[in-house]
Write an enzyme that holds these catalytic residues in place. Structure first.
Site, PDB file in Angstrom:
ATOM      1  N   ASP A 109       0.905  -1.173  -0.066  1.00 25.50           N
ATOM      2  CA  ASP A 109      -0.012  -0.084   0.048  1.00 25.50           C
ATOM      3  C   ASP A 109       0.903   1.169  -0.088  1.00 25.50           C
ATOM      4  O   ASP A 109       0.343   2.202  -0.720  1.00 25.50           O
ATOM      5  CB  ASP A 109      -0.853  -0.098   1.197  1.00 25.50           C
ATOM      6  CG  ASP A 109      -2.142   0.960   1.137  1.00 25.50           C
ATOM      7  OD1 ASP A 109      -2.403   1.276   0.020  1.00 25.50           O
ATOM      8  OD2 ASP A 109      -2.514   1.332   2.139  1.00 25.50           O
ATOM      9  N   HIS A 130      -4.353   2.821  -6.936  1.00 28.17           N
ATOM     10  CA  HIS A 130      -5.537   2.846  -6.245  1.00 28.17           C
ATOM     11  C   HIS A 130      -6.979   2.584  -7.237  1.00 28.17           C
ATOM     12  O   HIS A 130      -7.656   1.512  -6.841  1.00 28.17           O
ATOM     13  CB  HIS A 130      -5.688   3.798  -5.176  1.00 28.17           C
ATOM     14  CG  HIS A 130      -5.073   3.456  -4.022  1.00 28.17           C
ATOM     15  ND1 HIS A 130      -3.671   3.620  -4.035  1.00 28.17           N
ATOM     16  CD2 HIS A 130      -5.323   2.766  -2.736  1.00 28.17           C
ATOM     17  CE1 HIS A 130      -3.225   3.483  -2.643  1.00 28.17           C
ATOM     18  NE2 HIS A 130      -4.326   2.814  -1.750  1.00 28.17           N
ATOM     19  N   HIS A 167      -5.584  -5.810   0.414  1.00 28.56           N
ATOM     20  CA  HIS A 167      -5.781  -4.440  -0.086  1.00 28.56           C
ATOM     21  C   HIS A 167      -4.225  -4.102  -0.737  1.00 28.56           C
ATOM     22  O   HIS A 167      -4.091  -3.756  -1.920  1.00 28.56           O
ATOM     23  CB  HIS A 167      -6.189  -3.441   0.654  1.00 28.56           C
ATOM     24  CG  HIS A 167      -5.845  -1.990   0.464  1.00 28.56           C
ATOM     25  ND1 HIS A 167      -7.001  -1.420  -0.710  1.00 28.56           N
ATOM     26  CD2 HIS A 167      -4.994  -0.996   0.597  1.00 28.56           C
ATOM     27  CE1 HIS A 167      -6.799   0.044  -0.696  1.00 28.56           C
ATOM     28  NE2 HIS A 167      -5.539   0.037  -0.021  1.00 28.56           N
ATOM     29  N   HIS A 177      -6.713  -1.317  -8.349  1.00 33.65           N
ATOM     30  CA  HIS A 177      -6.940  -1.833  -7.235  1.00 33.65           C
ATOM     31  C   HIS A 177      -8.360  -2.117  -7.043  1.00 33.65           C
ATOM     32  O   HIS A 177      -9.087  -3.067  -6.974  1.00 33.65           O
ATOM     33  CB  HIS A 177      -6.464  -1.377  -5.913  1.00 33.65           C
ATOM     34  CG  HIS A 177      -7.118  -1.957  -4.716  1.00 33.65           C
ATOM     35  ND1 HIS A 177      -8.425  -1.190  -4.254  1.00 33.65           N
ATOM     36  CD2 HIS A 177      -6.932  -2.736  -3.856  1.00 33.65           C
ATOM     37  CE1 HIS A 177      -8.936  -1.873  -3.326  1.00 33.65           C
ATOM     38  NE2 HIS A 177      -7.862  -2.701  -2.957  1.00 33.65           N
TER      39      HIS A 177
END
Length: 366
Positions: A172, A255, A272, A258
């Site tokens: 992340d 992101h 995540h 993602h």
């Protein structure tokens, strides 16, 4: 347009800080509403109640059901209001912490205190909650009017958490600098509607440099369940530097990709940060970053155990219609992918995902 940097009111990190929780929350309210899932409640509950008993303060404990859906937020909000608490505390992983922040907001913007038991995301410091659907796929971002009042990180707990979660946090954090750089080049606004400051960009860059310098050493310490300076630095990078960097500078393609990947059932077993790591690689391909930069990111991922291929995320059979759907969702209206400094289309994202996957296989040697 103004330049803005946002941060929690106070960030506290060190071994044993959980035992001082009542002291930290007592400065904000007289009655704490503590949210934790069953596992974390069993792990930390006695220490939490002992802390409040020692302080002679009121506390109500409530179990988080595991998924941060709108229905779960509403259930927790109702319980918090019933308790008449005046400060909300979340203890656990990213979804628990996001739930606590959302509950604090829906209860009249009460002060929120977050206590991560893993360093798996940059969620703790942000004024943001990520809401998911019942099936685990991404639904929406809930932007909050204020950051947590206090972030308390007990590194003794994190040193004993599963190592994969620490590594996922590095994934992340890996996106932070590259997304910040993209948003800055595009002159895009950050999460709170301003441009990122030089300080915020410096923190984003420090986050990336810390990962490269300390990541492997921190993973080794976590595997031995010990606290070292490298582990402390990676916990700070995953939690604080990444949190301030993304929120104060902005998100971009990593992101958004993602979010598209999260709709594939095969990826639901990936964390995540693991999906964000692959999204970072895809973003670098999308912007045609220099090969040495791409190689540096791939090498880091391979060294610490982050995904570099779709198969690493659970997608062992790559179907064109699936990846095109991921690309389309990555480019949905309002997505952060439009913070890239050039025109982005689903076709470009589709090509970037497949190319990133091929590069990952190439450097893995298979």
């Amino acid at each position: 347009m103004s330049k803005v940097i946002v941060a929690p009111g106070k960030y506290i990190q060190g071994p044993g800080e959980l035992d001082r929780l009542a002291e930290h929350t007592g400065q904000l309210g007289a009655h704490a509403f503590v949210i934790a899932d069953e596992f974390v409640m069993n792990l930390t509950g006695d220490r939490v109640t002992a802390s409040y008993a020692k302080a002679g303060a009121a506390v109500t404990m409530e179990r988080f059901q595991g998924e941060i859906t709108q229905a779960e937020i509403e259930r927790l909000t109702a319980r918090c209001k019933e308790s008449q608490a005046d400060v909300v505390v979340g203890i656990g992983g990213g979804k628990t912490l996001d739930s606590a922040k959302a509950v604090a907001y829906y209860c009249g913007n009460l002060p929120a205190v977050v206590v991560p038991t893993v360093a798996s995301t940059d969620a703790p410091c942000s004024a943001l909650s990520v809401i998911y659907k019942e099936d685990g796929s991404f639904e929406r971002y809930l932007f909050l009017p204020s950051n947590p009042a206090v972030v308390v990180v007990d590194t003794a707990i994190i040193a004993n958490a599963p190592v994969r979660l620490l590594v996922a946090g590095m994934g992340d954090a890996l996106a932070t600098y590259f997304e910040a750089r993209a948003a800055q080049r595009a002159h895009k606004l950050n999460i709170v509607g301003g441009h990122g400051t030089q300080a915020a960009m410096a923190l984003a860059r420090l986050c990336y440099d810390t990962l490269l310098q300390e990541g492997i050493k921190a993973k080794a310490a976590a595997e031995a369940h010990v606290i070292t300076e490298a582990l402390e630095r990676i916990v700070e990078a995953n939690t604080y530097l990444s949190g301030l960097g993304f929120e104060s500078c902005g998100l971009a393609a990593a992101h958004a990709i993602h979010n598209g990947l999260s709709t594939l059932e095969e990826t639901h077993g990936a964390y995540h940060g693991e999906k964000v790591a692959f999204g970072t690689l895809a973003q670098l391909v999308l912007e045609n970053a220099p090969l040495d930069e791409i190689e540096e990111v791939i090498e880091f991922c391979l060294n610490v155990g982050l995904p570099v291929t779709l198969a690493d995320l659970g997608v062992h059979t790559v179907r064109e219609e699936q990846i095109r759907r991921v690309a389309e969702l990555s480019c949905a209206e309002g997505e952060t992918i439009f913070n890239m400094p050039f025109e982005v289309t689903p076709e470009k994202v589709y090509a970037a995902i497949l190319t990133a996957d091929r590069l990952g296989h190439l450097y893995k040697g298979g």
